[in-house]
Design an enzyme around this catalytic site. Structure first.
Site, PDB file in Angstrom:
ATOM      1  CG  LEU A 112      -2.023  -1.015   1.305  1.00  0.00           C
ATOM      2  CD1 LEU A 112      -2.654  -1.039   2.695  1.00  0.00           C
ATOM      3  CD2 LEU A 112      -3.085  -0.705   0.257  1.00  0.00           C
ATOM      4  CG  ASP A 113       0.044   4.733  -2.314  1.00  0.00           C
ATOM      5  OD1 ASP A 113      -0.312   5.494  -1.394  1.00  0.00           O
ATOM      6  OD2 ASP A 113      -0.671   4.488  -3.295  1.00  0.00           O
ATOM      7  CE1 TYR A 114       5.293   8.588   4.281  1.00  0.00           C
ATOM      8  CE2 TYR A 114       3.806  10.194   3.292  1.00  0.00           C
ATOM      9  CZ  TYR A 114       4.709   9.846   4.275  1.00  0.00           C
ATOM     10  OH  TYR A 114       5.027  10.744   5.265  1.00  0.00           O
TER      11      TYR A 114
END
Length: 262
Positions: free
Chosen positions: A101-103
């Site tokens: 999951l991205d930042y």
């Protein structure tokens, strides 16, 4: 699977510690000492550390983690940013994460001490359910692409600035629903079966609908339910059972046939 992953999955060493052992010449495969990082482990090979053979684990452990925004899904970060393992107990430092999951995204993340299990889940077509908030009004053209899929020659909007992936093919969504439209924003619930690099951000970005909020709430039969941000839990007995059935579909089919005969 990389050798350092195999060592981390079957010992108390982290992948970074495994790399140090390899560089120091303390690891061998069969009778050959290995010193090159990135060496691949071949199934069935015997691996030794300081002359002691590693015993491969037959079982595995898996957890669900509710990742908050602002954490990197990685074991470490060169820029010193917070990573998911900063919030998890030390005993999970060697675990593999299933996808990313991205930042700026939050939600359900699976971690396991089995690289094989992590790889199988990541490459699977199990359902991934998300709640998405985009800036703009979602029209019929977007709905059509959700229903039928989309081939985008330029899918860089919504991607990481340093991405090397320009074009992308999006499979049809398994399901989608507009939850609400208020002001300049649209909130949707979507279910997809892939986990490509920033897939949803790229998909909506293609239609100039920047994603403002993205949260994964389910993966296969797993759900966040009431698990709070920054918290984790072990798989339940039924979740372990479902995962083992997924990993061994032939065995599951044999069980069904046996029941049918009775």
């Amino acid at each position: 699977m990389r050798l350092n992953q195999y060592i981390a999955a079957n010992t108390n060493y982290s992948r970074r510690a495994a790399d140090e052992l390899i560089k120091e010449g303390k690891v061998r495969i069969g009778n050959s000492v290995v010193t090159e990082l990135g060496t691949q482990y071949k199934e069935g090979s015997s691996v030794y550390i300081n002359g002691r053979k590693i015993t491969q684990k037959n079982g595995f452990t898996a957890i669900v983690y509710h990742k908050p925004k602002g954490q990197i899904v990685s074991h470490s970060d060169e820029r010193g940013r917070e990573v998911i393992f900063d919030s998890l107990p030390n005993g999970f430092k060697h675990f593999c994460f299933v996808g990313r999951l991205d930042y700026a995204s939050s939600g359900l993340l699976i971690l396991t001490d089995s690289p094989k299990v992590a790889h199988a889940l990541e490459k699977s077509d199990l359902e991934r359910e998300y709640y998405v908030k985009v800036k703009g009004q979602v029209g019929e053209v977007v709905f059509e692409a959700m229903r039928n899929g989309l081939k985008a020659a330029d899918a860089t909007k919504g991607a990481h600035a340093k991405t090397k992936i320009k074009s992308m093919e999006f499979a049809p969504f398994l399901a989608f629903k507009v939850v609400s439209q208020s002001g300049p924003y649209t909130r949707l619930r979507v279910i997809i079966k892939e986990g490509q690099n920033r897939e949803l951000r790229r998909f909506f970005g293609y239609f100039d609908l920047p994603v403002m909020d993205l949260k994964r709430v389910a993966f296969g039969s797993l759900s966040l339910d009431t698990l709070k941000e920054g918290k984790w839990r072990y798989f339940s007995a039924s979740e372990y059972s479902a995962l083992k059935d997924f990993l061994n579909p032939k065995k599951d089919a044999q069980k069904t046939q046996t029941k049918d005969k009775k």
